[in-house]
Design a protein around this motif. Structure first.
Motif: not given
Length: 192
Positions: A90-93, A174-183
């Motif tokens: 998603l980030g690359a896109w 995307i950074e915030a969503a990735t952190r939330a995904a890790k949680a």
């Protein structure tokens, strides 16, 4: 390549670009025909309606996104790394484009009563949910379907933020969503 196939290919590319940039509801067939450098009768020789053209353009976009994610998943390590690869993709896109957010969410919002367009948008979202569910199950997360639904909400949230705040908001979202995904992954029994 056969002339008829070339026209169809140009039409799909033009429709995808124009509908994404200008919106489906506000774009007429003449605009797409000009962008594809074909006549209006050529459009209708390939697609019976604007809805059919928009749905086909969404389906073509979906096929590319799916292939891109499949490639990224094949290169990712096992378990939660594969789940997080969806966010890397998603980030690359968004780095390459995505200035208006998610084409599928946008299409659904712009055409809520159009079964063809809504069907194409729903198909993409169902595929993404199913893919996330499978990845969460592979990672042995508890309640993979629920975690997948939560991850999809994060992905759609990025699209919403970009649609409202503009493309410069993408990297932070995307950074915030990735952190939330890790949680979420950690809470569901994974390690991140």
């Amino acid at each position: 390549m056969h002339r008829k196939t070339q026209s169809r290919t140009r039409l799909l590319a033009a429709a995808e670009s124009v509908f994404y940039d200008q919106g489906i509801a506000t774009t007429n067939i003449d605009t797409v025909a000009r962008a594809a450098e074909v006549t209006k009768p050529t459009v209708y020789a390939h697609f019976p309606s604007k809805s059919a053209l928009a749905a086909a353009a969404l389906t073509a976009r979906h096929a590319r996104r799916r292939a891109e994610l499949d490639t990224r998943l094949a290169a990712a390590g096992p378990g939660e790394e594969r789940v997080l690869a969806v966010f890397a993709c998603l980030g690359a896109w968004y780095e390459r484009g995505g200035h208006r957010g998610c084409a599928f969410v946008n299409a659904a919002a712009q055409s809520p009563a159009d079964d063809e367009i809504l069907g194409a948008a729903r198909e993409e979202k169902q595929w993404l949910h199913d893919t996330l569910t499978e990845l969460c199950a592979e990672a042995r997360l508890t309640r993979p379907d629920l975690v997948a639904s939560q991850l999809l909400l994060l992905i759609d949230g990025v699209a919403g933020r970009v649609a409202v705040q503009g493309h410069p908001a993408a990297a932070g979202a995307i950074e915030a969503a990735t952190r939330a995904a890790k949680a979420l992954i950690t809470a569901a029994g994974g390690r991140s």
